[in-house]
Design an enzyme around this catalytic site. Structure first.
Site, PDB file in Angstrom:
ATOM      1  N   ASN A 155       0.794  -1.223   0.000  1.00  0.00           N
ATOM      2  CA  ASN A 155       0.000   0.000   0.000  1.00  0.00           C
ATOM      3  C   ASN A 155       0.827   1.275   0.000  1.00  0.00           C
ATOM      4  O   ASN A 155       0.307   2.346  -0.275  1.00  0.00           O
ATOM      5  CB  ASN A 155      -0.942   0.001   1.214  1.00  0.00           C
ATOM      6  CG  ASN A 155      -0.208  -0.294   2.495  1.00  0.00           C
ATOM      7  OD1 ASN A 155       0.353  -1.378   2.671  1.00  0.00           O
ATOM      8  ND2 ASN A 155      -0.176   0.663   3.393  1.00  0.00           N
ATOM      9  N   CYS A 330      -2.883   4.294   7.049  1.00  0.00           N
ATOM     10  CA  CYS A 330      -3.478   3.250   7.869  1.00  0.00           C
ATOM     11  C   CYS A 330      -2.855   3.191   9.244  1.00  0.00           C
ATOM     12  O   CYS A 330      -3.407   2.599  10.154  1.00  0.00           O
ATOM     13  CB  CYS A 330      -3.365   1.922   7.146  1.00  0.00           C
ATOM     14  SG  CYS A 330      -3.873   2.112   5.436  1.00  0.00           S
TER      15      CYS A 330
HETATM   16  C1  LIG Z   1      -6.314  -0.576   3.241  1.00  0.00           C
HETATM   17  C2  LIG Z   1      -5.536  -1.805   3.488  1.00  0.00           C
HETATM   18  C3  LIG Z   1      -5.857  -2.690   4.535  1.00  0.00           C
HETATM   19  C4  LIG Z   1      -6.966  -2.405   5.524  1.00  0.00           C
HETATM   20  O1  LIG Z   1      -8.201  -2.303   4.889  1.00  0.00           O
HETATM   21  P1  LIG Z   1      -9.469  -1.744   5.700  1.00  0.00           P
HETATM   22  O2  LIG Z   1     -10.502  -1.577   4.653  1.00  0.00           O
HETATM   23  O3  LIG Z   1      -9.028  -0.444   6.310  1.00  0.00           O
HETATM   24  O4  LIG Z   1      -9.807  -2.729   6.741  1.00  0.00           O
HETATM   25  C5  LIG Z   1      -5.090  -3.829   4.677  1.00  0.00           C
HETATM   26  N1  LIG Z   1      -4.087  -4.112   3.826  1.00  0.00           N
HETATM   27  C6  LIG Z   1      -3.747  -3.297   2.816  1.00  0.00           C
HETATM   28  C7  LIG Z   1      -2.637  -3.678   1.901  1.00  0.00           C
HETATM   29  C8  LIG Z   1      -4.456  -2.113   2.615  1.00  0.00           C
HETATM   30  O5  LIG Z   1      -4.100  -1.302   1.616  1.00  0.00           O
END
Ligand SMILES: *Cc1c(COP(=O)(O)O)cnc(C)c1O
Length: 384
Positions: A155, A330
């Protein structure tokens, strides 16, 4: 034509709802009010039918069987159910888990929790472009290993991990394979059959769907994966994830994944062209900038650059009309902690403290990218 500001370039944190998704959801927020668990009237039947159609659409994007999809509130919950559920259900097979230092907090914190519960974790390193070596995965597997957990795409730096190679190793060793596909779904091909994936976590809101809904793929054949539920209640989702289903959100996720499946090839090409335009433009104007992550093995809409000598918490206030992030949204903390993902690439904390993530999405235009190049380059040069 003047571009409208502010410009949203943080599509790895979340994406705006596609108007076509909103259109699909609206009747389920109003007239189609039924609970899919209500078996005595048309309102319940209609809701159940919509949920099942959405299940097929989500399954179709990842080449899965619809009955192997369980609805959750998002990737964070899916990861918790997959990892904790598998750990508790497979104690007899072993306790060791193999994962990676650049995972999302949702996976890292769940694994740290399991570590405290007595499940040893091997945290594999990445190279200076953020890639994991499948040979390291193979070497890390021992007699006690029951699970491998990796993200398909990162991410922060967008790096695409060798999921098919890891899946092959997992199959050969008879180890379960969980994949965090929050950033991968709808952006790059995901195929649970072709890639040897047993568990796969997804969110709607990274793919132009609503926030607060996601899904977990749980393989039911070759092998039949057993999980212990972490929530207890009304028996929905075969008891694996009880609670009244979020019908409007689920319908929205189905539509979002359907659009992604139909448009993935054209959209990936368009995003990659915009990303290259942004990269070339910025590197031309700021030749000292450093690319974080792999030059080609990365998500089409992802660019992550460090501007040596200029901290991102000093740069970001100078580009107020461009929404970007340093590191990951995050972690959601106010502290200016350098990104652990960039730090794991080596290059010291200056590189991590000066990194900016640009996340290009479906609704960004070439005009916006040109504006961003000007704005960011001027801010970097002006700050020196
Ligand atoms: C956004 C994300 C998450 C968490 O997703 P949520 O919708 O906030 O629970 C987990 N892993 C990756 C790689 C992400 O980009």
């Amino acid at each position: 034509m003047a571009v409208r500001t502010p410009i949203y370039l943080d599509n790895h944190a979340t994406t705006p709802l596609d108007p076509r998704v909103l259109e699909a959801m609206t009747p389920f927020l109003t007239e189609h009010c039924g609970n899919p668990s209500s078996k005595t009237h048309i309102f319940g039947w209609r809701a159940e039918e919509a949920v099942n159609l959405a299940r097929e659409k989500v399954a179709s994007l990842i080449h899965a069987d619809a009955k192997d999809i369980v609805w959750t509130s998002g990737t964070t919950e899916s990861i918790n159910l997959a990892l904790i559920g598998a750990a508790r259900a497979n104690r007899a097979r072993g306790k060791h888990i193999v994962s990676c230092v650049t995972e999302h907090r949702a996976a890292i914190d769940t694994l740290v929790y399991l570590e405290r519960e007595g499940f040893p974790i091997t945290w594999l390193p990445v190279d200076d472009e953020g890639c994991v070596d499948p040979a390291d995965v193979e070497k890390a597997i021992g007699d006690e290993t029951f699970l491998i957990s990796f993200m398909a795409a990162n991410n922060e730096i967008g790096v695409i991990h060798p999921v098919p190679e890891i899946g092959k190793i997992a199959k050969e060793k008879g180890v379960l394979f969980h994949v965090d596909a929050a950033q991968a779904c709808g952006k790059i091909p995901v195929d649970v059959e072709g890639m040897g994936i047993d568990l796969l976590s997804m969110s709607a809101h990274k793919v132009y769907g609503p926030k607060g809904v996601g899904a977990l793929y749980i393989r039911s054949r070759n092998p039949h994966v057993r999980l212990e539920p972490i929530l207890h209640g009304g028996g929905q989702e075969k008891g694996l994830r009880p609670g009244t289903l979020a019908v409007p959100n689920i319908v929205g996720m189905g539509r979002a994944f359907e659009i992604a499946r139909l448009e993935i090839t054209a959209e990936a090409a368009r995003l990659q062209a915009l990303r290259e335009r942004l990269k070339e433009g910025l590197l031309n104007r700021v030749p000292t900038a450093v690319l974080n992550g792999h030059p080609v093995r990365r998500l089409p809409g992802n660019l992550n650059l460090s501007f040596p000598g200029l901290r991102s918490d000093a740069l970001i206030p100078r580009i107020r009309d461009v929404a970007v992030s340093s590191g990951s949204a995050c972690a959601s903390s106010e502290t200016a902690e350098p990104s652990y993902v960039i730090r794991s690439l080596g290059g010291g904390s200056d590189r991590a403290l000066s990194s900016i993530r640009f996340g290009i999405g479906r609704f960004n235009t070439e005009e916006e990218i040109d504006f961003v190049i000007e704005r960011v380059a001027a801010a970097v040069v002006g700050a020196r």
